[in-house]
Design a protein around this motif. Structure first.
Motif, PDB file in Angstrom:
ATOM      1  N   GLU A   3       0.824  -1.209   0.000  1.00 17.01           N
ATOM      2  CA  GLU A   3       0.000   0.000   0.000  1.00 17.01           C
ATOM      3  C   GLU A   3       0.859   1.260   0.000  1.00 17.01           C
ATOM      4  O   GLU A   3       0.636   2.187  -0.787  1.00 17.01           O
ATOM      5  CB  GLU A   3      -0.943  -0.029   1.191  1.00 17.01           C
ATOM      6  CG  GLU A   3      -1.926  -1.184   1.132  1.00 17.01           C
ATOM      7  CD  GLU A   3      -2.714  -1.338   2.411  1.00 17.01           C
ATOM      8  OE1 GLU A   3      -2.904  -0.341   3.128  1.00 17.01           O
ATOM      9  OE2 GLU A   3      -3.155  -2.467   2.701  1.00 17.01           O
TER      10      GLU A   3
ATOM     11  N   PRO B 197      -2.026   5.217   3.926  1.00 13.92           N
ATOM     12  CA  PRO B 197      -2.026   3.781   3.668  1.00 13.92           C
ATOM     13  C   PRO B 197      -2.339   2.997   4.933  1.00 13.92           C
ATOM     14  O   PRO B 197      -2.286   3.531   6.043  1.00 13.92           O
ATOM     15  CB  PRO B 197      -0.591   3.522   3.189  1.00 13.92           C
ATOM     16  CG  PRO B 197       0.223   4.607   3.816  1.00 13.92           C
ATOM     17  CD  PRO B 197      -0.676   5.802   3.881  1.00 13.92           C
TER      18      PRO B 197
ATOM     19  N   PRO C 289      -5.892  -3.876   0.037  1.00 13.74           N
ATOM     20  CA  PRO C 289      -4.641  -3.693  -0.703  1.00 13.74           C
ATOM     21  C   PRO C 289      -4.814  -3.680  -2.215  1.00 13.74           C
ATOM     22  O   PRO C 289      -4.076  -2.991  -2.921  1.00 13.74           O
ATOM     23  CB  PRO C 289      -3.800  -4.896  -0.242  1.00 13.74           C
ATOM     24  CG  PRO C 289      -4.306  -5.207   1.122  1.00 13.74           C
ATOM     25  CD  PRO C 289      -5.791  -4.956   1.046  1.00 13.74           C
TER      26      PRO C 289
ATOM     27  N   SER D  36      -5.119  -0.143  -3.753  1.00 13.97           N
ATOM     28  CA  SER D  36      -4.072   0.869  -3.599  1.00 13.97           C
ATOM     29  C   SER D  36      -3.849   1.675  -4.870  1.00 13.97           C
ATOM     30  O   SER D  36      -3.776   2.910  -4.843  1.00 13.97           O
ATOM     31  CB  SER D  36      -2.752   0.204  -3.189  1.00 13.97           C
ATOM     32  OG  SER D  36      -2.890  -0.532  -2.011  1.00 13.97           O
TER      33      SER D  36
END
Length: 252
Positions: free
Chosen positions: A30, A107, A217, A220
């Protein structure tokens, strides 16, 4: 070009439901994906953590099985080594002002559950950024950080906003399971957020004005690209030499 603040958890463990400590930190894929895409687009990314502490990468996120293969794991590790000087000397979150930036990116990894979700300095920063219409882009467990933000009446600042986050299904089925101390999706819903969950482990992005969120994830890249699209042409403020000089002085 734009200036982007990447707020990263400084936690290296999460206290589980049974009282044990679960090693954690930020999720490599991320941070790497967002940092790489934003910097390759020519933008400046400054990393900040609570207390200016060096963030810890979640070791599991560098395991080939979790990273999507050995090549991916090696790539993430190599990129983290490349930006090691930035990770070793992050800005102190309490000393950062939102008006110095055009976007705030957060993140995940389980780390934000341990510190960012209750960090008053981050809460102040997010409320200030939201008031000014600055892009706020947390993804995966990153939206846990939104819980730090309360308005003048003490209510959750992002109540009523549309967003997505690592879901209860994903946490219980492939995260830390039944021992998870609290579920981010449920907690955000209870606080008043309008969570729009997509299929487990599939890319999912939700945008509500200046708030851009990703589910997991796998989201991302689409979050980072949406941030780039939202930034558009280099903002005038980011091109102003005087503003740049003032920010450089603050960072030093």
């Amino acid at each position: 070009m734009a200036r982007i603040l990447m707020v990263v958890s400084a936690a290296d463990s999460l206290t589980m439901k049974d009282g044990t400590e679960h090693p954690t930190g930020f999720w490599a894929e991320e941070l790497v994906t967002a940092h790489r895409l934003l910097t390759e687009a020519g933008h400046t990314v400054n990393i900040a953590t609570p207390g200016g502490k060096k963030p810890t990468v979640d070791a599991i996120s560098l395991d080939p099985q979790s990273a999507g293969g050995q090549a991916q794991a090696d790539d993430f590790a190599a990129y983290l080594k490349e930006i090691e000087p930035e990770l070793s000397a992050p800005l102190v979150l309490s000393e950062v002002s939102a008006d110095h930036y055009n976007a705030i990116v957060l993140p995940g990894g389980h780390g934000p559950m341990a510190d960012l979700a209750s960090d008053a300095n981050l809460g102040r920063l997010l409320v200030e950024a939201d008031r000014e219409g600055i892009i706020i882009a947390p993804f995966c467990h990153g939206p846990a950080a939104l819980l730090s933000a309360t308005n003048d009446t003490g209510d959750f600042a992002f109540a009523g906003r549309n967003l997505t986050v690592f879901t209860d299904e994903e946490e219980l089925g492939g995260g830390t399971g039944d021992n998870t101390p609290w579920l981010v999706e449920s907690t955000l819903r209870d606080a008043g957020a309008v969570v729009q969950a997509g299929p487990a482990w599939q890319p999912n992005l939700v945008r509500d004005g200046n708030l851009i969120t990703g589910q997991n994830p796998a989201s991302s890249e689409i979050v980072a690209r949406e941030v780039l699209a939202a930034l558009g042409p280099a903002p005038e403020a980011a091109q102003d030499d005087e503003a740049d000089d003032e920010l450089d002085e603050d960072i030093q």
